[in-house]
Design a protein around this motif. Structure first.
Motif, PDB file in Angstrom:
ATOM      1  N   TYR A   1     -10.728 -17.049 -11.095  1.00  0.00           N
ATOM      2  CA  TYR A   1     -10.296 -15.653 -11.282  1.00  0.00           C
ATOM      3  C   TYR A   1      -9.537 -15.575 -12.596  1.00  0.00           C
ATOM      4  CZ  TYR A   1      -7.177 -11.619 -10.982  1.00  0.00           C
ATOM      5  OH  TYR A   1      -6.481 -10.477 -11.262  1.00  0.00           O
ATOM      6  N   VAL A   2      -9.720 -14.434 -13.289  1.00  0.00           N
ATOM      7  CA  VAL A   2      -8.980 -14.176 -14.529  1.00  0.00           C
ATOM      8  C   VAL A   2      -8.552 -12.708 -14.513  1.00  0.00           C
ATOM      9  CG1 VAL A   2      -8.998 -14.241 -17.041  1.00  0.00           C
ATOM     10  CG2 VAL A   2     -10.384 -15.885 -15.757  1.00  0.00           C
ATOM     11  N   ALA A   3      -7.266 -12.461 -14.775  1.00  0.00           N
ATOM     12  CA  ALA A   3      -6.756 -11.092 -14.797  1.00  0.00           C
ATOM     13  C   ALA A   3      -7.287 -10.339 -16.008  1.00  0.00           C
ATOM     14  CB  ALA A   3      -5.229 -11.101 -14.821  1.00  0.00           C
ATOM     15  N   GLU A   4      -7.275  -8.999 -15.887  1.00  0.00           N
ATOM     16  CA  GLU A   4      -7.838  -8.166 -16.946  1.00  0.00           C
ATOM     17  C   GLU A   4      -7.038  -8.241 -18.245  1.00  0.00           C
ATOM     18  OE1 GLU A   4      -8.344  -4.216 -15.529  1.00  0.00           O
ATOM     19  OE2 GLU A   4      -9.577  -4.797 -13.810  1.00  0.00           O
ATOM     20  N   SER A   5      -5.781  -8.719 -18.167  1.00  0.00           N
ATOM     21  CA  SER A   5      -4.958  -8.827 -19.380  1.00  0.00           C
ATOM     22  C   SER A   5      -5.543  -9.815 -20.383  1.00  0.00           C
ATOM     23  CB  SER A   5      -3.535  -9.250 -19.011  1.00  0.00           C
ATOM     24  OG  SER A   5      -3.535 -10.478 -18.295  1.00  0.00           O
TER      25      SER A   5
END
Length: 610
Positions: A294-298
């Motif tokens: 998972y990777v945050a949108e930031s």
């Protein structure tokens, strides 16, 4: 109909048999069957008295029945006995009797008065089982009430035929925040007045449609009289009678806490998502092999990647080759440590192909099935790295300059010391040597030569002592600042080059060693500058303590100088640096031909020793 009829017996034998039958009934009954006269005296008593009260029938016959009544029940028992004698037929009366062993036995009575015979026929039943059942019922009702209160559940019934509330539980009033005194009947009008205006039209429409109301379920808001808004969940069932809606049954549950908790959870989730998406950090989840789960949108704002573009990629494929081994070593600590907040900074390739420095922290959350990985929080510190490298370079350059200036100062000090030794001490000693040699050659003025040699030797000793004083630190642990400055002034006077006046005011006893040495060195440095450059004849030194501030003022009548002109030496800079290190302020006021005034102010409250 009398309980014990005797008029039907027409012969002595039949009468006797009837009486025996009646006595048998009285003795075999589990209840106490008895007769009592108008004064309350037992006339006949069945055998059950032995088991219930511990008295044999013979013991009770002739006894006043009210004597056995429990004291708290005597008055009501007497009143009831009087009513029975006046024709009241009692089928259910409760009081308590004192048994033979002193225990209290509850009894339930049925009684009837025979006016013709002036006798009361009675049946007394053991009330203990009834009391036990009643108590159990009360306890169950209390438990049920507590369950309703804990679950915030209430019930009601509405009579559709009479258009009135058939029943409303106490919990309903509690949930809606109203009292029975104010609203004796919980009518539909009262209910709708409490419904939130935004939900009222919908509920009014639903309540008028019985096809909707059967097995009806809804959630809506209510406004209590104190203005508090609550959320309720309601179930309604329609009861039909002859195919006509006759009764509405409803259950209400207060779900305010649950609804507010849901709203708070949603708000926190929105807040968290906003922070993750708009924060300065990039949040990612890696599996045990370093692949992004998972990777945050930031990440798009920080590194230029779309989150889905990184999912599935291995983090080490994007790390600079020179940093891979170092990062892998730091990363391996997560298998033995839950939280690692000092992962080595590393370079990461952004979407533009540029290497960006990242600083990261990591948490092992393999135990959490919802995460099942390592949570990595990374921040771009490239600009910080560049500034740090620039700063380190500047520090190195400054250190070189400081070292160079220190060496120059040492060389200047040594040159000055050599000059003073050569120009003063050496010449004096040469003269003394010459006088001594003349004396050895039997010069006729031997006595005069020895006196001059002695004088020159004293001057030489004073000169060496002055040089020694300027080079050494004051004995801080033994004397005060005022005494140290007095010694310094005394040494300077030995040069016979200056007239120095010293004025000391205030208490210097509590001045710290740090301030002591710093002030001493500043005064020493300035006095050396005066001797070297000022060509002054007089110097005034004033030292005072006022309002927790040490003030030093040094004024000379020398040739002065332009304070804005560029100077090669570092003496003034050294004095400024010492003053700043003590949180103090140093100012110099001078003009060509107008002498020079140095003022030093140092606060003492921050440096005074405890």
């Amino acid at each position: 109909m009398q309980p014990f009829p005797t008029s039907d017996f027409t012969s002595p034998d039949s009468s006797l048999n009837g009486q025996r039958a009646i006595q048998k009934i009285m003795d075999f009954s589990v209840d106490i069957i008895c007769t009592i006269d108008k004064t309350g005296i037992f006339l006949k008593v069945g055998a059950a008295s032995q088991k219930l009260l511990g008295y044999a029938p013979g013991e009770l016959v002739g006894m006043q029945s009210n004597d056995l009544v429990y004291c708290d029940d005597k008055l009501v028992s007497q009143e009831t006995f009087s009513q029975i004698r006046n024709g009241l037929e009692v089928t259910y009366f409760e009081n308590r009797f004192c048994s033979k062993d002193g225990s209290i036995i509850p009894l339930v009575w049925s009684a009837r008065w025979d006016e013709e015979e002036q006798i009361m026929y009675c049946v007394a039943r053991d009330g203990r089982e009834k009391k036990k059942v009643e108590q159990q019922l009360v306890e169950k009702q209390e438990r049920l009430k507590k369950v309703y209160q804990m679950a915030r559940v209430a019930g009601w019934e509405y009579d559709l035929l009479n258009k009135s509330t058939h029943w409303a539980s106490d919990q309903l009033y509690e949930i809606y925040g109203i009292s029975r005194e104010e609203y004796p009947e919980f009518s539909q009008t009262v209910y709708l007045s409490l419904v939130h205006p935004d939900d009222r039209d919908r509920l009014q429409k639903d309540l008028s449609d019985f096809s909707v109301l059967n097995n009806y379920f809804t959630e809506h808001r209510m406004i209590r009289p104190n203005g508090q808004v609550i959320y309720v969940r309601q179930w309604i069932e329609v009861v039909f009678k002859d195919n006509i809606p006759a009764l509405l049954k409803g259950v209400v549950q207060d779900i305010t806490d649950s609804r507010l908790a849901d709203q708070l959870l949603m708000a926190n989730e929105r807040r968290y998502r906003t922070l993750v998406q708009n924060g300065f950090d990039m949040i990612g989840i890696l599996d045990v092999e370093g692949n992004y789960l998972y990777v945050a949108e930031s990440v798009y704002r920080i590194l230029g990647y779309e989150p889905k573009a990184l999912v599935g990629k291995n983090v080490f494929d994007l790390v600079h080759a020179n940093d891979v081994v170092r990062l892998a070593k730091s990363f391996s600590r997560l298998f033995t440590e839950t939280y690692v907040d000092d992962l080595e900074p590393f370079r990461f390739l952004n979407a533009k192909g540029e290497w960006r420095w990242l600083e990261s922290k990591a948490i092992n959350m393999l135990h959490d099935s919802a995460v099942d990985g390592f949570v990595i929080n990374s921040r771009d510190i490239t600009d910080k790295k560049i500034l740090q490298e620039r700063f380190e370079k500047q520090v190195t350059e400054w250190q070189k300059r400081v070292n160079k200036a220190t060496i120059q100062a040492q060389e200047q000090e040594r040159a000055q010391l050599g000059k003073e030794l050569h120009d003063n001490v050496n010449q004096v000693l040469t003269t003394v040597k010459l006088y001594t040699e003349l004396c050895l050659d039997k010069h006729p003025d031997q006595q005069l030569l020895l006196e001059k040699a002695t004088t020159y030797l004293s001057d030489c000793i004073n000169e060496i002592r002055s040089i020694s004083k300027r080079l050494s630190s004051p004995t801080l642990g033994e004397i005060s600042l005022a005494d140290s400055i007095k010694e310094l002034v005394g040494a300077l006077k030995l040069t016979n080059k200056l007239q120095i006046s010293l004025t000391v005011n205030g208490d210097h006893a509590k001045i710290s060693q740090e301030v002591h040495l710093g002030v001493y060195r500043i005064i020493q440095e300035h006095m050396t500058n005066i001797l070297k450059h000022a060509e002054a004849a007089r110097v005034n030194i004033t030292i005072s303590v006022c309002d927790f501030t040490l003030i030093v003022k040094i004024k000379d009548d020398g040739k002065g100088f332009d304070i804005n002109a560029q100077r090669n030496g570092i003496g003034i800079n050294n004095m400024q640096g010492r003053a700043e290190s003590l949180n103090g302020k140093l100012t110099i006021d001078s003009k060509p031909t107008a002498g020079c005034t140095l003022t030093l102010a140092i606060p003492l409250e921050e440096v005074v020793e405890a």
